[in-house]
Design a protein around this motif. Structure first.
Motif, PDB file in Angstrom:
ATOM      1  N   SER A  17       0.831  -1.212   0.000  1.00  0.00           N
ATOM      2  CA  SER A  17       0.000   0.000   0.000  1.00  0.00           C
ATOM      3  C   SER A  17       0.862   1.257   0.000  1.00  0.00           C
ATOM      4  CB  SER A  17      -0.928   0.006   1.219  1.00  0.00           C
ATOM      5  OG  SER A  17      -1.765  -1.130   1.233  1.00  0.00           O
ATOM      6  N   LEU A  18       1.957   1.204   0.733  1.00  0.00           N
ATOM      7  CA  LEU A  18       2.876   2.330   0.777  1.00  0.00           C
ATOM      8  C   LEU A  18       3.477   2.584  -0.605  1.00  0.00           C
ATOM      9  CD1 LEU A  18       4.499   4.471   2.311  1.00  0.00           C
ATOM     10  CD2 LEU A  18       6.091   2.677   3.014  1.00  0.00           C
ATOM     11  N   ALA A  19       3.891   1.504  -1.277  1.00  0.00           N
ATOM     12  CA  ALA A  19       4.492   1.647  -2.607  1.00  0.00           C
ATOM     13  C   ALA A  19       3.489   2.203  -3.607  1.00  0.00           C
ATOM     14  CB  ALA A  19       5.039   0.301  -3.081  1.00  0.00           C
ATOM     15  N   VAL A  20       2.266   1.667  -3.591  1.00  0.00           N
ATOM     16  CA  VAL A  20       1.247   2.101  -4.549  1.00  0.00           C
ATOM     17  C   VAL A  20       0.869   3.560  -4.314  1.00  0.00           C
ATOM     18  CG1 VAL A  20      -1.140   1.769  -5.300  1.00  0.00           C
ATOM     19  CG2 VAL A  20       0.349  -0.207  -4.936  1.00  0.00           C
ATOM     20  N   SER A  21       0.665   3.934  -3.045  1.00  0.00           N
ATOM     21  CA  SER A  21       0.281   5.323  -2.757  1.00  0.00           C
ATOM     22  C   SER A  21       1.394   6.296  -3.121  1.00  0.00           C
ATOM     23  CB  SER A  21      -0.100   5.478  -1.276  1.00  0.00           C
ATOM     24  OG  SER A  21       0.942   5.042  -0.420  1.00  0.00           O
ATOM     25  N   LEU A  22       2.654   5.867  -2.990  1.00  0.00           N
ATOM     26  CA  LEU A  22       3.768   6.703  -3.450  1.00  0.00           C
ATOM     27  C   LEU A  22       3.702   6.900  -4.957  1.00  0.00           C
ATOM     28  CD1 LEU A  22       6.961   5.465  -1.528  1.00  0.00           C
ATOM     29  CD2 LEU A  22       5.960   7.745  -1.452  1.00  0.00           C
ATOM     30  N   ALA A 125       6.936   1.339  -6.441  1.00  0.00           N
ATOM     31  CA  ALA A 125       6.332   2.674  -6.532  1.00  0.00           C
ATOM     32  C   ALA A 125       6.416   3.189  -7.969  1.00  0.00           C
ATOM     33  CB  ALA A 125       7.033   3.630  -5.570  1.00  0.00           C
ATOM     34  N   SER A 126       7.548   2.939  -8.633  1.00  0.00           N
ATOM     35  CA  SER A 126       7.711   3.354 -10.022  1.00  0.00           C
ATOM     36  C   SER A 126       6.729   2.616 -10.933  1.00  0.00           C
ATOM     37  CB  SER A 126       9.145   3.080 -10.491  1.00  0.00           C
ATOM     38  OG  SER A 126      10.084   3.749  -9.678  1.00  0.00           O
ATOM     39  N   ILE A 127       6.526   1.320 -10.680  1.00  0.00           N
ATOM     40  CA  ILE A 127       5.586   0.541 -11.488  1.00  0.00           C
ATOM     41  C   ILE A 127       4.159   1.054 -11.282  1.00  0.00           C
ATOM     42  CG2 ILE A 127       4.561  -1.742 -11.792  1.00  0.00           C
ATOM     43  CD1 ILE A 127       7.277  -2.947 -11.194  1.00  0.00           C
ATOM     44  N   ALA A 128       3.805   1.389 -10.042  1.00  0.00           N
ATOM     45  CA  ALA A 128       2.474   1.938  -9.765  1.00  0.00           C
ATOM     46  C   ALA A 128       2.263   3.237 -10.542  1.00  0.00           C
ATOM     47  CB  ALA A 128       2.308   2.185  -8.262  1.00  0.00           C
ATOM     48  N   TRP A 129       3.302   4.059 -10.610  1.00  0.00           N
ATOM     49  CA  TRP A 129       3.242   5.304 -11.395  1.00  0.00           C
ATOM     50  C   TRP A 129       3.022   5.000 -12.873  1.00  0.00           C
ATOM     51  CZ3 TRP A 129       6.609   6.739 -15.332  1.00  0.00           C
ATOM     52  CH2 TRP A 129       6.536   8.071 -15.762  1.00  0.00           C
ATOM     53  N   LEU A 130       3.743   4.012 -13.397  1.00  0.00           N
ATOM     54  CA  LEU A 130       3.623   3.651 -14.812  1.00  0.00           C
ATOM     55  C   LEU A 130       2.230   3.131 -15.121  1.00  0.00           C
ATOM     56  CD1 LEU A 130       4.958   3.189 -17.584  1.00  0.00           C
ATOM     57  CD2 LEU A 130       5.676   0.926 -16.758  1.00  0.00           C
ATOM     58  N   VAL A 131       1.698   2.282 -14.262  1.00  0.00           N
ATOM     59  CA  VAL A 131       0.346   1.743 -14.462  1.00  0.00           C
ATOM     60  C   VAL A 131      -0.676   2.867 -14.445  1.00  0.00           C
ATOM     61  CG1 VAL A 131      -1.450   0.289 -13.453  1.00  0.00           C
ATOM     62  CG2 VAL A 131       0.915  -0.534 -13.544  1.00  0.00           C
ATOM     63  N   LYS A 132      -0.515   3.807 -13.525  1.00  0.00           N
ATOM     64  CA  LYS A 132      -1.433   4.944 -13.452  1.00  0.00           C
ATOM     65  C   LYS A 132      -1.406   5.750 -14.753  1.00  0.00           C
ATOM     66  CE  LYS A 132      -2.090   9.385 -11.126  1.00  0.00           C
ATOM     67  NZ  LYS A 132      -1.550  10.337 -10.120  1.00  0.00           N
ATOM     68  N   ILE A 133      -0.199   6.028 -15.267  1.00  0.00           N
ATOM     69  CA  ILE A 133      -0.081   6.802 -16.500  1.00  0.00           C
ATOM     70  C   ILE A 133      -0.743   6.070 -17.663  1.00  0.00           C
ATOM     71  CG2 ILE A 133       1.529   7.760 -18.200  1.00  0.00           C
ATOM     72  CD1 ILE A 133       1.507   9.325 -15.614  1.00  0.00           C
ATOM     73  N   CYS A 134      -0.464   4.773 -17.781  1.00  0.00           N
ATOM     74  CA  CYS A 134      -0.974   3.995 -18.916  1.00  0.00           C
ATOM     75  C   CYS A 134      -2.487   3.795 -18.848  1.00  0.00           C
ATOM     76  CB  CYS A 134      -0.267   2.644 -18.993  1.00  0.00           C
ATOM     77  SG  CYS A 134       1.492   2.766 -19.409  1.00  0.00           S
ATOM     78  N   LEU A 135      -3.041   3.627 -17.647  1.00  0.00           N
ATOM     79  CA  LEU A 135      -4.473   3.369 -17.503  1.00  0.00           C
ATOM     80  C   LEU A 135      -5.303   4.648 -17.622  1.00  0.00           C
ATOM     81  CD1 LEU A 135      -4.792   0.697 -14.647  1.00  0.00           C
ATOM     82  CD2 LEU A 135      -5.142   0.396 -17.099  1.00  0.00           C
ATOM     83  N   PHE A 136      -4.903   5.666 -16.892  1.00  0.00           N
ATOM     84  CA  PHE A 136      -5.737   6.865 -16.800  1.00  0.00           C
ATOM     85  C   PHE A 136      -5.436   7.901 -17.886  1.00  0.00           C
ATOM     86  CE2 PHE A 136      -5.827   5.080 -12.518  1.00  0.00           C
ATOM     87  CZ  PHE A 136      -7.189   5.089 -12.257  1.00  0.00           C
ATOM     88  N   HIS A 137      -4.356   7.699 -18.612  1.00  0.00           N
ATOM     89  CA  HIS A 137      -4.015   8.663 -19.663  1.00  0.00           C
ATOM     90  C   HIS A 137      -3.764   7.952 -20.992  1.00  0.00           C
ATOM     91  CE1 HIS A 137      -3.773  11.815 -16.646  1.00  0.00           C
ATOM     92  NE2 HIS A 137      -3.021  11.015 -15.919  1.00  0.00           N
ATOM     93  N   ALA A 138      -4.441   6.822 -21.191  1.00  0.00           N
ATOM     94  CA  ALA A 138      -4.278   6.066 -22.433  1.00  0.00           C
ATOM     95  C   ALA A 138      -4.709   6.897 -23.638  1.00  0.00           C
ATOM     96  CB  ALA A 138      -5.085   4.768 -22.360  1.00  0.00           C
ATOM     97  N   PHE A 139      -5.785   7.661 -23.500  1.00  0.00           N
ATOM     98  CA  PHE A 139      -6.262   8.483 -24.613  1.00  0.00           C
ATOM     99  C   PHE A 139      -5.246   9.562 -24.975  1.00  0.00           C
ATOM    100  CE2 PHE A 139      -8.717  12.186 -26.192  1.00  0.00           C
ATOM    101  CZ  PHE A 139      -9.174  11.627 -27.382  1.00  0.00           C
TER     102      PHE A 139
END
Length: 393
Positions: A17-22, A125-139
């Motif tokens: 949870s700490l890694a993902v929230s970071l 934490a870096s992977i969580a950031w990458l997933v966020k970028i790819c999922l929420f900013h795919a368009f």
């Protein structure tokens, strides 16, 4: 046995949870932002758990220094701010990010947070950031690929967080990773860096790749690097927008003039109070540091930051604070370099490179004020000191 398993599962979930929230914390978080709330809850529970289990917190020399450095910022610089009529809320907003340096001591006292676990936490934490970028900013990514948008950074501020660079290097050097997974992650991190059109991160990524694939290590690696350059050259000849933006930015950009103007302003303020500075945080006028055609985009006439950590601390905290932040950043960097030169494996090389790139990046960006990056830096500092415990250094 069952209790131990439950405790281990809960601890692992807390660390995850700490890694993902970071990773998902926004570029400019607010107090009520869900990711910020999750991060603070995770850090609070984690700190309480460590304190409860340890009973008495231990510390090493670097941790002692961090406590004194943050104490100086909180107590001495607050008095300086008061002398120069700074509002308490302004000072508080300025000092809060640097309070997270103190989590080095919490991480240091976590007996289950080994050197590799600290490495993995920063990597996750870096992977969580990458997933966020790819999922929420795919368009938005599609708009860049289609040529409708020149740079991802125009519409996605989170790409300005240097997680792409951190994740790329940590993935490159991570041991025991499946080859296909490593390739996909490297492509993801590298792709976001390229699509963002961020010149400094792109140059750093290419430099790291060339260094990792250096000829005395792998002749095949040099061939792969050549293929990479050929692909980039082909995309440029075909008129791929992001590559054209990157190439044009290599010869200079508006950002260079902004950073120069910021440093001129910072040094003019530094000369007014060279020892203690003018207190956190000195407002930086937009009209003096930005081109006329972008000043209308700012909601206020001033901003509380500049894109250079040394100029920022010289202006706000004087030579004492600037020397303090230099030591806080360069101590683990120096020790990491020493251990790496002794031949202590790929992990040490990877962490040394990340720490070095972050310090360099802090000279051209305001990322040194980002909570998530400060915590990642402290995790990597824990890696350095836990992996190489010799005396109290």
């Amino acid at each position: 046995m069952r209790l131990a398993l439950r405790n281990d599962a809960g601890y692992s979930l807390l660390r995850f949870s700490l890694a993902v929230s970071l990773g998902v914390l926004p570029f400019v978080p607010s107090i009520l932002d869900p990711a910020a709330i999750c991060l603070m809850v995770a850090l609070g529970i984690y700190s309480g758990l460590i304190l409860f289990k340890k009973g008495r917190m231990g510390i090493n020399c670097y941790g002692i220094y961090i406590v004194f450095f943050v104490g100086y910022l909180v107590f001495v610089n607050s008095l300086v701010s008061f002398v120069y009529d700074k509002d308490l809320a302004v000072f508080f907003r300025g000092v809060v990010p640097f309070l997270f340096f103190l989590f080095f001591t919490v991480f240091w006292n976590d007996g289950r947070l080994t050197d590799k676990a600290a490495y993995d936490l920063a990597w996750l934490a870096s992977i969580a950031w990458l997933v966020k970028i790819c999922l929420f900013h795919a368009f938005d990514i599609f708009r860049v690929l289609s040529g409708e948008l020149a740079r991802l950074s125009y519409v996605v501020s989170d790409v300005l967080i240097p997680f792409g660079l951190v994740g790329f290097v940590l993935t490159l050097y991570k041991g025991g990773l499946n080859g296909a997974v490593r390739f996909l992650l490297l492509a993801g991190f590298g792709g976001v860096i390229i699509l963002s059109g961020y010149r400094s991160q792109f140059l750093m990524m290419v430099t790291v790749l060339l260094f990792y694939l250096r000829v005395w290590k792998s002749l095949l690696g040099m061939g792969l690097a050549l293929v990479l350059f050929l692909i980039i050259g082909f995309l440029y000849l075909e008129g791929f927008p992001v590559i054209e933006v990157l190439v044009s930015r290599m010869s200079g950009s508006a950002g260079d003039s902004v950073r120069g103007a910021e440093l001129d302003f910072a040094f003019s303020k530094f000369y007014e109070s060279p020892i203690f500075g003018l207190g956190l945080t000195v407002p930086v006028p937009v009209e003096l540091t930005r081109p006329d055609y972008v000043t209308e985009l700012f909601e206020k006439d001033t901003v509380p930051y500049i894109h250079n950590f040394l100029g920022y601390f010289l202006m706000n905290t004087g030579v004492i604070g600037a020397g303090g932040i230099l030591l806080a950043l360069c101590w683990p960097l120096f020790m990491s370099g020493v251990y790496w030169l002794k031949g202590d494996g790929l992990h040490d090389e990877g962490v040394f490179i990340v720490l070095f790139l972050l310090v360099v990046f802090f000279s051209v960006s305001a990322s040194f004020r980002q909570i998530q990056i400060i915590i990642v830096f402290m995790l990597l500092a824990v890696f350095v000191f836990k992996r190489n415990r010799e005396g109290l250094i």
